[in-house]
Write an enzyme that holds these catalytic residues in place. Structure first.
Site, PDB file in Angstrom:
ATOM      1  N   HIS A 100     136.271  22.479 -12.377  1.00 38.21           N
ATOM      2  CA  HIS A 100     137.967  22.898 -11.675  1.00 38.21           C
ATOM      3  C   HIS A 100     138.614  22.320 -12.953  1.00 38.21           C
ATOM      4  O   HIS A 100     138.797  20.736 -13.141  1.00 38.21           O
ATOM      5  CB  HIS A 100     138.778  22.050 -10.103  1.00 38.21           C
ATOM      6  CG  HIS A 100     140.277  22.078 -10.137  1.00 38.21           C
ATOM      7  ND1 HIS A 100     140.168  23.454  -9.650  1.00 38.21           N
ATOM      8  CD2 HIS A 100     141.195  22.389 -10.688  1.00 38.21           C
ATOM      9  CE1 HIS A 100     141.972  23.073 -10.050  1.00 38.21           C
ATOM     10  NE2 HIS A 100     142.541  22.519  -9.640  1.00 38.21           N
ATOM     11  N   CYS A 101     139.486  23.131 -13.625  1.00 39.00           N
ATOM     12  CA  CYS A 101     140.244  22.666 -15.093  1.00 39.00           C
ATOM     13  C   CYS A 101     141.494  22.608 -14.571  1.00 39.00           C
ATOM     14  O   CYS A 101     142.123  23.369 -14.154  1.00 39.00           O
ATOM     15  CB  CYS A 101     139.594  23.948 -15.133  1.00 39.00           C
ATOM     16  SG  CYS A 101     140.568  23.459 -17.448  1.00 39.00           S
TER      17      CYS A 101
END
Length: 265
Positions: A95-96
């Site tokens: 997850h960025c």
């Protein structure tokens, strides 16, 4: 890059080439950034709350298939429930927080291309800055009384004549280490056929990685998926299905009439 004289000694063709190249790389970075952020990463549709998913016989102890009790589904291999997005995501990488979404099956190619374009932009800015500094040094040395100019005179010329390039170079150098390191990390992951999630969790420290086909074949497969393959179709239902859109347009309705209303005779 304000004028041709200060950058490349008055060579207009070189000046135009450098400005065009900078614009092209910058537009590629921005476009790939938005494609990675706005492309649905590969969310798996949830089952109804009363669904009771079960693993196939013989797979209860396997590491590939697992039940997600939040989404009420059997997660495919290499998928994960993202706590930030609160969805199960197919072929989950990470997850960025900068993109505000997961990087997974459907947008990993755009993310990888964005990293490469950003490294190219950093290298280009560093090269142009070096060119500008070389010009400033030459002008300081050619100035009256500048034979063998002292280092402090050259430094003063750089600050006065190349203040903006100096700031751009500082930003580029500040970004170079984390961005290049991140790109190198993902190139390594491609070579060993792992995702960031698998590498961080150490999934294959004791288990066999069935996706590992050898470094050369892994790199070829990763390059093909990034540069050649089309984006896989989304598993989510379309917000505006074609049949519903056609019915809406025929009835002259707006966005509130997305789905046709069922009537009874």
């Amino acid at each position: 890059m304000s004028d041709a004289e200060s950058l490349c000694g008055g060579d207009d063709r070189l000046f135009l080439f450098l400005r065009t190249t900078l614009a092209a790389i910058w537009l590629a970075c921005v476009g790939l950034l938005w494609r990675a952020a706005l492309t649905e990463p590969g969310v798996l549709p949830r089952n109804p709350p009363d669904a009771k998913p079960s693993l196939p016989p013989g797979c209860e102890d396997g590491p590939d298939l697992k039940i997600c009790h939040t989404c009420n589904l059997v997660r495919p291999a290499r998928s994960k429930h993202c706590g930030s997005c609160n969805n199960c995501v197919e072929l989950f990488d990470h997850h960025c927080p900068w993109l505000g979404t997961c990087v997974a099956k459907r947008n990993y190619a755009y993310f990888s291309l964005f990293l490469k374009a950003e490294v190219l932009l950093i290298a280009f800015v560093a090269g142009v800055t070096a060119l500008r500094f070389a010009g400033a040094y030459g002008r300081a040395a050619r100035a009256p009384g500048g034979d063998g100019a002292a280092p402090r005179d050259v430094l003063g010329a750089l600050v006065q004549d190349a203040t903006w390039p100096l700031g751009a170079a500082a930003v580029a150098l500040g970004l170079a280490f984390p961005v290049v390191s991140l790109l190198a990390f993902h190139l390594r992951l491609a070579a060993i056929a792992q995702t960031t999630n698998e590498s961080v969790r150490g999934v294959y420290r004791t288990a066999l990685n069935v996706n590992d086909l050898g470094c050369r074949r892994n790199c070829a497969s990763a390059a093909r998926s990034v540069y050649c393959d089309k984006t896989p179709p989304s598993r989510l239902a379309a917000l505006f299905p074609r049949d519903a859109r056609g019915a809406r347009d025929a009835a002259g309705g707006g966005y509130g009439a997305v789905c046709p209303v069922a009537t009874t005779p």
